[in-house]
Design a protein around this motif. Structure first.
Motif, PDB file in Angstrom:
ATOM      1  N   ASP A 144      -0.642   4.728  -1.121  1.00 60.84           N
ATOM      2  CA  ASP A 144      -1.852   4.776  -0.290  1.00 60.84           C
ATOM      3  C   ASP A 144      -1.600   5.674   0.924  1.00 60.84           C
ATOM      4  O   ASP A 144      -0.903   5.301   1.866  1.00 60.84           O
TER       5      ASP A 144
ATOM      6  N   THR B 268       2.376   1.836  -3.428  1.00 64.13           N
ATOM      7  CA  THR B 268       1.435   2.298  -4.447  1.00 64.13           C
ATOM      8  C   THR B 268       0.837   3.659  -4.090  1.00 64.13           C
ATOM      9  O   THR B 268      -0.093   4.127  -4.730  1.00 64.13           O
TER      10      THR B 268
ATOM     11  N   GLN C 131       0.834  -1.207   0.000  1.00 60.71           N
ATOM     12  CA  GLN C 131       0.000   0.000   0.000  1.00 60.71           C
ATOM     13  C   GLN C 131       0.868   1.256   0.000  1.00 60.71           C
ATOM     14  O   GLN C 131       0.575   2.231  -0.695  1.00 60.71           O
TER      15      GLN C 131
ATOM     16  N   ARG D  88       4.058  10.807  -4.250  1.00 63.67           N
ATOM     17  CA  ARG D  88       3.166   9.984  -5.070  1.00 63.67           C
ATOM     18  C   ARG D  88       2.958  10.610  -6.447  1.00 63.67           C
ATOM     19  O   ARG D  88       2.988   9.954  -7.474  1.00 63.67           O
TER      20      ARG D  88
END
Lengths: 216, 100
Positions: free
Chosen positions: A22, A20, A17, B94
């Motif tokens: 999260d 990726t 997680q 991210r």
């Protein structure tokens, strides 16, 4: 420490997680581990603000490093390792940083209980036995009002412990670390860890005993 | 003649397993007892002493109560501003990943 298969797979899930992106997983990690990371940082740096910075730097290193984490150690061990490395790097710049081995450990042969509480070892019938019976107070702490006050006494007592005892007792008892985890993070032997835990807990017990003898 | 170890009195004369544990000794090994690291022979002496000494049973109970109370102490959470800035850093990372 042996992790159950269940724990291990949930850890693998957590790492996936994080990789990726999260945010919930990262927030969970930050919420769960920041307090114990700070306590660990305070074993190496004496300044509260510096400890906060070390914790923050650790999290930033986690973000950039999670892709390289190979899972050879547990996530927790990896976190502690990053933090201790950061704290040591900090040590090169910050004169207030202390090595754990230089910390105040308390007196070398501090007894768990004052010797005058016991009959002498040459006593004909009861050598080394309690001079007077111990009063029972364990049940008292179940009472709501007494319990709150007891927790305050305990919190103050913990903060007043010699630093190395405080670090070990806090990580073991308050944060629930295993002996093995404490030894690894602080780079100390199991025997030293146990001595510090023993002295710290013994002092705290005496403090509670005194509190119950005087105030309740 | 070699003596059988069981019949050799030297193996029993100075044997600590036969000596009763004093209260003053018990309070020093209690952490090892609770941790499960006390050697077997001392653990037996510890347990034997507990059966005869109410004060030491109380002492053990107090230690266990202390450990339980320590576990109930609340820990100070991370400052909300620090938490927010870390989450922002995570989002930036991210976004940088997806841009690649």
């Amino acid at each position: 420490m042996t992790l159950t298969t269940e724990k291990r797979s949930s850890e693998a899930e957590l790492i996936d997680q994080l990789r990726t992106g999260d945010e919930g997983a990262f927030a969970w990690l930050v919420d769960n581990y920041s307090p114990s990371l700070k306590r660990l940082a305070l074993a190496f740096v004496s300044d509260d603000g510096v400890a906060d910075e070390v914790v923050q730097e650790t999290w930033l290193a986690v973000i950039t490093g999670i892709g390289r984490f190979e899972g050879r150690s547990s996530l927790k061990t990896w976190l502690f390792k990053i933090l201790t490395n950061r704290a040591k790097t900090r040590g090169a710049r910050d004169s207030r940083t202390v090595r754990f081995s230089d910390l105040e450990h308390g007196p070398a042969d501090e007894p768990a209980v004052s010797p005058d509480r016991f009959l002498p070892f040459d006593h004909p019938r009861y050598p080394g036995h309690w001079a007077t019976p111990l009063h029972s107070w364990s049940a008292l702490v179940e009472d709501g009002a007494i319990r709150r006050e007891t927790m305050d006494v305990l919190r103050r007592g913990l903060e007043a412990l010699p630093r190395s005892q405080r670090v070990v007792v806090t990580l073991r008892d308050v944060h629930g670390w295993t002996a093995h985890e404490v030894c690894a993070a602080l780079e100390m032997s199991e025997a030293n860890q146990r001595v510090l835990l023993h002295r710290g807990r013994s002092r705290l017990r005496s403090i509670l005993e005194k509190y119950f003898a005087e105030d309740v | 003649m070699a003596l059988n170890s069981d019949t050799d009195p030297r193996n029993h004369m100075s044997d600590d397993t036969l000596r009763e544990m004093a209260c003053q000794e018990l309070v020093e090994v209690i952490t090892e007892y609770v941790e499960g690291t006390l050697p077997e022979s001392d653990r037996r002496r510890f347990d034997a002493h507990l059966t005869t000494c109410a004060s030491c049973r109380e002492y053990l109970e107090q230690m266990r109560t202390l450990i339980r109370l320590n576990g109930d102490l609340t820990v100070k959470s991370i400052e909300p501003e620090t938490r927010d800035s870390l989450l922002r850093a995570f989002r930036r990372w991210r976004e940088a990943q997806t841009d690649l």
